[in-house]
Design an enzyme around this catalytic site. Structure first.
Site, mmCIF file in Angstrom:
data_model
loop_
_atom_site.group_PDB
_atom_site.id
_atom_site.type_symbol
_atom_site.label_atom_id
_atom_site.label_comp_id
_atom_site.label_asym_id
_atom_site.label_seq_id
_atom_site.Cartn_x
_atom_site.Cartn_y
_atom_site.Cartn_z
ATOM 1 N N CYS A 195 36.575 30.735 34.463
ATOM 2 C CA CYS A 195 37.939 30.764 33.936
ATOM 3 C C CYS A 195 37.937 30.727 32.410
ATOM 4 C CB CYS A 195 38.754 29.609 34.504
ATOM 5 S SG CYS A 195 37.956 27.996 34.309
ATOM 6 N N HIS B 190 39.936 23.337 34.385
ATOM 7 C CA HIS B 190 40.265 24.754 34.526
ATOM 8 C C HIS B 190 40.875 25.249 33.216
ATOM 9 C CE1 HIS B 190 41.585 28.506 36.285
ATOM 10 N NE2 HIS B 190 42.844 28.242 35.983
#
EC number: 3.4.19.12
Length: 1298
Positions: free
Chosen positions: A176, A426
């Site tokens: 990510c 994330h």
């Protein structure tokens, strides 16, 4: 949908009727149009027309409206009639229930699959965009729109482009951070345009390893692809990363630096060589000014980003804004005191001012918010979640000293957000498009429109007070990296239009379009391809082959047969017209039906639709050219018929027969009679309903269904005129033969390697056993008079005497003349070995018996075996040993378990050969019916029911030589053994004695598992029921355990070594043995195997619990009485410095270790033996060994596993020093057993003061020491792998690096 406040999207229905009831619709796609069937959820007003429901479903699923049906899935409607997709009736009027779940199934319309909405026709409609920011919403979470839609992340969902018009990036695993940076670079017009201008020269570089070229391809796909998301694997492959890199999460700022370095290296000698510096590089001055003379020393540094501190070091207050942090960044500090600056002009140390000045700001300004820090008090890496605001427009003119006529006003266009903690999280990016000035959230494969309010949510701010530092695992979502662009109309670029692309980019766009179209066509083919398991019994090798048949739905059955024929490589084996496909159930091995007359039927119709998995399989059936295929009709059952021949005791391979469940047994016999050509009148049919469940079909009028037949069945058929037919089935020879057949397994036994010293002994023993032909062809069977076997008797006598000496102690302790005591000295639990019952004098009766055997069967010789005592001799004639130790009876004569003598082939009865072992050699084979007692778990001759153990059924054993695989080594022999798995391990070992060449008590059996792992089988009274066909067994020489013996692993305890636990050897301890006796047996083993010369009084044994030393075993302790012992037991052996101090169980031995705070070190361990559990006595003993005054001693109990290692930086404050207790066996100490660790110190000693350098150095040493010893380190997150981009496309493996 209509615009609402703050640009939020508000359903029109809610505006009109805020209080209207709503209907929850759950629609499951049951068609095969997509690879993965989706399930969507809609929450609609009750007044919504039915046609509007169809429109919404079509929009969400991606089908053309009108090409599918919706039917009830929860039984509301009595019929399965589909709903009318043109109706204007409301949901409420169509039997939808508000407040409840309404289940619907999306099905094919008129037998045709729904049409997937063309990608070209999917217009970008922001009015129905589902907006989200932050971590992906879970299914069931409420979106920002009025319609409640659960997110779907199936593969099919990434095939349709997002309604925003932007394309996402697929997260490979933990990439990510990479996706966020790539999307930011893509949305930067100056970077994208410059990248497009660079032209790749394929002749100079491999496209796979070219980073700029792969970035070009990625950007072209992001701009032109019709997919929702695309892969980044080609880009990461150009970095030189393998698949493991996808599972490593890195810092996005670190990646930005590394990627820019790699691009600069790749762009050398090109027009883009200085691109990174032109866009991202700024300059600053690092200066030091003397406060006495005003002299200033300085140097010019460049930067690509500005790191901003969230909190000043040591402060509990964070900076409120980016502007405040920038001011702190350039705020000078005073160097005074010990930090004075040496002035070149003053020639001395003077007070000075040190600081930074910005000289030039880059066109693209990157600010890193340093949210990750290290807490030195907890030794944890932490994340700072404090609130820090940042403006949409940032004026940098206030942070530069040089007057600049140009404006330094920057506008924010990218916010890279981290959601999570210091332990992991994330990344995603919020990016403003310069095309429409709209903000978007790029969250891996999902792109959605967001507002300025969503940007403000990334300012941070954790809830509640968390003290000086946030917790290491406190999770929050906040901005981590900000990118601003200078507002300069003369430099601000726009994205290149398609017409303005360079020619090489136009070619690349066309190439990628063609590849995408080709992929689309391939997906269409996949969507129409039936995938089903295919099996085929090879007509020559007779091996069942398995494969996956993939055939287009429009291909006919005839064409599918040809595909399967080629797939199974049968072109050179059998003609194509001798093959056909039939419906098959592999689990039940059942042929369901054949497809006569359907050769031209499409496979999609034949198989019941296009699916990736089916509830049945296909079998490519073959026939010989002179045979005709049998017709298989639905409803038939398949029966595998095995013909049994009682005379030869053989069971033939199966013949397949088709039958009907409503047939009677008589009709079934007639059917079988035709198939196998045996008379039905004398036929006996036995059905095996499940494992070893045999049922004789003797009621002629019963149907097969009533008898328990199923889809696939197995029967045994016997047809003869023998008297066996008149016996009860369970007493018949047929039943015993089938029972043996069902329980017989095949094992492969690896015999031990022949050593020169044991060759003569093994050969002699094999000759005596009469079965040498199976092992060594050079060995001949022994013939001639008895006198020729004296050497054999001597060898066996010697082996027996050695075996007896090992159990002599037990006989002396408990032998009172009772015959039952003889079991205590047996090699096997519950089984008496005849080879331990020899008497050199022999007896007249047995000599006569041997002469009888020799006369009647000169090819087979029986060795004489006699008991050592009258007691054992009496025991040897019991019915138990009569059955267990009887010789190999003739293979064509069944022996019964009752006590009556049974005639054998040589005229002897089963009781007359009790004290002799008889082996019948038959051309390299040994086939015996032998007995083995059932495992009742007792030592008695009778089980709990009072039934004699002699009344056991006969066991089957057959062994023959087996060709060893290559690489098994010289001197190794393999046996292939067929044995009844109900035989005990003890009896099995007895059967192997002639092949191994030693007594069963002198070899061990190891079962070989997967990966060649070996485990010893030691429970002699257990059967072989856990073994299965083709299991491998390894035989190793060495004394096997007798009853009451346990194998023990002995470890040496080295309290002051870095590794305090070291394995020494395996030993055998016996029940009833004293500790001193076990030490006596260990002495020679320690000397021979470990090189330890010890005296019996200079070492002790003690309990081992994992790595912790426990109770000290005293010499007079008895195993099982005073010390619990079990299989695979572990003990510590501890070498003593002097005489043993532990004399009684009332004493307590603890291990003490002195902590010296002034030197920051720990002394070696010293043992302290206490007479009681008194704390005062412990203090006195510590005073004696240390010289510390009694009143100054402080102690603490160690924590964790021995040696209770702890960092010297933590021991002084982390342990519970000087507990307020009077005895050791109470809270918080709970010292009740030997082996506890006690740290002690002199409370008058001051803790050594350390400088920062000393502390850091000591911290590194302690961390290294504790990791090497395998003990607790204060903080040990998963070791991070350094982030690298390899310019040659592949990493150089440095074996010296981690």
């Amino acid at each position: 949908m209509v615009p609402g406040e703050e640009n939020q999207l508000v359903p029109k229905e809610i505006e009109n009727a805020a209080e209207e009831p709503r209907v929850l619709c759950i629609i499951q796609d049951t068609t095969n149009s997509k690879t993965v069937n989706e399930r969507i959820t809609l929450n609609l007003p009750a007044s919504t027309p039915l046609r509007k429901l169809f429109e919404d479903v079509a929009n969400k699923v991606g089908y053309v409206n009108g090409t599918f049906d919706l039917v009830w899935g929860n039984g509301i409607s009595a019929t399965d009639m589909p709903l009318d997709h043109t109706s204007d009736k409301s949901l409420l009027d169509t039997n939808f229930e508000p407040g409840k779940k309404n289940f619907l199934h999306l099905t094919d319309k008129d037998g045709e699959q729904p049409q997937i909405l063309s990608e070209d026709s999917s217009a970008v409609d922001d009015s129905v965009q589902d907006r989200f920011i932050g971590p992906l919403p879970r299914e069931g979470s409420v979106g920002s729109t009025g319609d409640y839609v659960s997110q779907s992340y199936s593969y099919s969902s990434i095939l349709n482009k997002s309604e925003t018009g932007y394309v996402g990036l697929v997260n490979q695993a933990m990439t990510c951070y990479l996706n966020s940076l790539l999307q930011t670079l893509f949305m930067t017009p100056e970077f994208r345009n410059a990248l497009y201008k660079w032209e790749f020269e394929e002749s100079e570089e491999d496209p796979v390893t070219s980073i700029p070229y792969q970035l070009q391809r990625l950007f072209v796909l992001l701009q032109t692809s019709k997919k929702r998301a695309i892969e980044t694997t080609d880009v990461t492959r150009s970095f030189g990363w393998d698949s493991s890199e996808a599972w490593q999460q890195h810092d996005v700022q670190e990646l930005c630096r590394v990627m820019f370095d790699a691009l600069e290296q790749k762009w050398k000698q090109t027009e883009q060589a200085d691109l990174i510096n032109e866009l991202y590089q700024g300059k600053l001055k690092d200066y030091v000014r003397c406060l006495e003379c005003g002299y200033e020393g300085w140097r010019i540094d460049t930067y690509l980003d500005i790191p901003l501190v969230i909190r000043p070091y040591g402060s509990s207050q964070a900076f409120a804004s980016v502007e405040e942090a920038l001011h702190a960044f350039i705020q000078p500090e005073i160097l005074d005191g010990p930090n004075q600056y040496f002035c070149e002009r003053c020639k001395k140390k003077c007070d000075a001012r040190k600081g930074l000045r910005f000289l030039h700001f880059p066109y693209l300004l990157t600010l890193q918010l340093k949210r990750f820090d290290f807490d030195y008090t907890t030794m944890h890496r932490i994340k700072l979640n404090d609130r820090m605001t940042f403006p949409e427009e940032l004026d940098m003119s206030t942070f530069i000293d040089i007057e600049d006529e140009n404006s330094l006003l920057y506008e924010l266009f990218s916010v890279m957000v981290h959601s999570g903690s210091a332990a992991g999280g994330h990344y995603y990016a919020c990016i403003k498009s310069f095309s429409d000035e709209q903000w978007y959230s790029f969250n891996d494969q999902h792109v959605s429109r967001i507002t300025q309010e969503d940007i403000k949510k990334t300012h941070g701010g954790s809830s509640g007070s968390r003290g000086y530092y946030s917790s290491a695992f406190a999770s929050s979502t906040n901005a981590y990296m900000l990118i601003y662009r200078l507002k300069d109309p003369s430099r601000n670029a726009k994205f290149l239009e398609v017409n303005d692309y360079p020619e090489h980019i136009k070619s690349l766009v066309q190439k990628e379009k063609e590849l995408e179209e080709q992929e689309k066509r391939q997906r269409e083919i996949e969507r129409n391809t039936c995938k089903i398991k295919l099996f085929c019994m090879h007509p020559v090798k007779q091996v069942m082959m398995e494969n996956k048949l993939e055939v287009h739905k429009d291909k006919t059955l005839k064409e599918a047969v040809e595909i399967a024929y080629k797939m199974m490589d049968l072109e050179e084996v059998i003609p194509l017209d001798c093959c056909r496909l039939v419906k098959y159930d592999e689990f039940h091995d059942y042929l369901e039906r054949s497809y006569e007359g359907e050769e031209d039927t499409p496979m999609g119709l034949l198989l019941g639709g296009v699916k990736s998995t089916y509830m049945f399989d296909l079998l490519l059936e073959t026939r010989k050219p002179d045979q005709v295929f049998q017709s298989y009709k639905p409803g038939e059952v398949m029966v595998k018929v095995h013909v049994v021949d009682i005379k030869t005791e053989s069971v033939a391979p199966p013949v397949s027969v088709r039958a009907y469940l409503n047939q009677t047994v008589t009709e079934f016999k007639q059917l079988i009679s035709k198939a196998i050509h045996l008379p039905a009148e004398t036929m006996r049919i036995v059905l095996e309903r499940c494992y070893n469940d045999l049922r004789l079909l003797n009621v002629s009028s019963k149907t097969l269904k009533a008898e328990g037949f199923f889809r696939s069945n197995k029967v045994f058929v016997e047809s003869s005129e023998s008297l066996d037919r008149q016996m009860a089935f369970t007493d018949s020879h047929l039943w015993k033969l089938l029972d043996r057949h069902a329980n017989t397994i095949r094992l492969f036994v690896l015999l031990p390697e022949q050593s020169p010293g044991s060759h003569s002994k093994r050969t002699a023993y094999q000759k005596a056993g009469g079965d040498s032909g199976n092992v060594d062809d050079a060995c001949e069977r022994v013939k001639g008079p008895l006198g020729s076997l004296k050497s054999v008797e001597a060898i066996l006598e010697e082996s027996t005497e050695k075996l007896k000496s090992l159990s002599l102690q037990q006989q002396q302790d408990g032998d009172n003349g009772d015959s039952s005591k003889s079991t205590e000295t047996s090699d096997f639990e519950n089984i008496e070995s005849p080879l331990n019952e020899r008497d050199s004098s022999g007896s007249v009766d047995n000599r006569e018996l041997e002469q009888q055997i020799q006369t009647s069967d000169p090819e087979n010789f029986q060795s004489e075996e006699r008991s050592d005592s009258d007691v054992n001799n009496d025991r040897s004639t019991s019915s138990v040993d009569s059955d267990i130790l009887s010789s190999s009876h003739s293979s064509d004569t069944l022996c019964n378990a009752d006590s009556a003598p049974v005639p054998l082939a040589n005229g002897l009865d089963s009781h007359s050969i009790t004290s002799s072992r008889r082996s019948k050699a038959n051309e390299g084979k040994k086939e015996t019916w032998d007995t083995a007692e059932e495992d009742s778990g007792t030592d008695s001759e009778y089980d709990e029911s009072g039934k004699s153990r002699g009344e056991t059924q006969y066991m089957y054993f057959k062994a023959e030589s087996y060709a060893a695989d290559e690489g098994s080594g010289e001197g190794h022999k393999w046996l292939m053994v067929h044995v009844d798995k109900r035989i005990t391990l003890a009896a099995f070992k007895q059967h192997l004695e002639p092949f191994v060449g030693v007594l069963s008590s002198h070899f061990k059996v190891f079962r070989v598992y997967a990966s060649n792992q070996e485990f010893e089988s030691v429970r002699l009274n257990e059967t072989l029921s856990s073994f299965s066909d083709d299991n491998k067994i390894t035989i190793r020489l060495g004394r096997a355990l007798k009853k009451g013996e346990y194998r023990v692993k002995v470890y040496q305890l080295l309290v002051n070594e870095q590794e305090p636990c070291r394995f020494l050897l395996d030993a055998v301890f016996a029940k009833g043995m004293t500790v001193r006796q076990s030490k006596e047996e260990l002495l020679p083993q320690l000397r021979e195997q470990c090189g330890l010369e010890l005296s019996i009084d200079r070492f002790r044994l003690r309990k081992k619990t994992w790595k912790n030393p426990g109770t000290v075993f005293l010499d007079y302790h008895v195993y099982e009485e005073d010390i619990n012992i079990s299989s695979n037991w572990e003990v510590f052996l501890e070498v003593l410095d002097g005489v043993e101090k532990m004399k009684s169980m009332s004493q307590l031995a603890v291990l003490s270790r002195r902590w010296r705070p002034t030197d920051m070190r720990l002394d070696p361990f010293q043992e302290v033996v206490l007479e009681s559990s008194s704390v005062d006595e412990l203090r006195e003993k510590l005073c004696e060994i240390s010289g510390i005054p009694l009143e100054d001693i402080e102690f603490a109990k160690g924590r964790g596993t021995f040696p209770c290692d702890i960092s010297v930086l933590e021991i002084h404050q982390d342990l519970d020093w000087n507990p307020k207790v009077s005895t050791l066996n109470v809270w918080p100490l709970y010292i009740c057993d030997d082996g506890a660790v006690i740290f002690y110190r002199d409370k008058t000693e001051e803790l050594m003061e350390l400088t920062d350098e000393q502390r850091n150095e000591l911290m590194k040493k302690e961390s290294s020491r504790l990791q090497k010893t395998g003990h607790r380190v204060t903080y040990s997150p998963r070791k991070e792998k350094a982030l690298k981009i390899y310019l040659d496309g592949a990493p150089n493996k440095d074996l010296t690096q981690d």
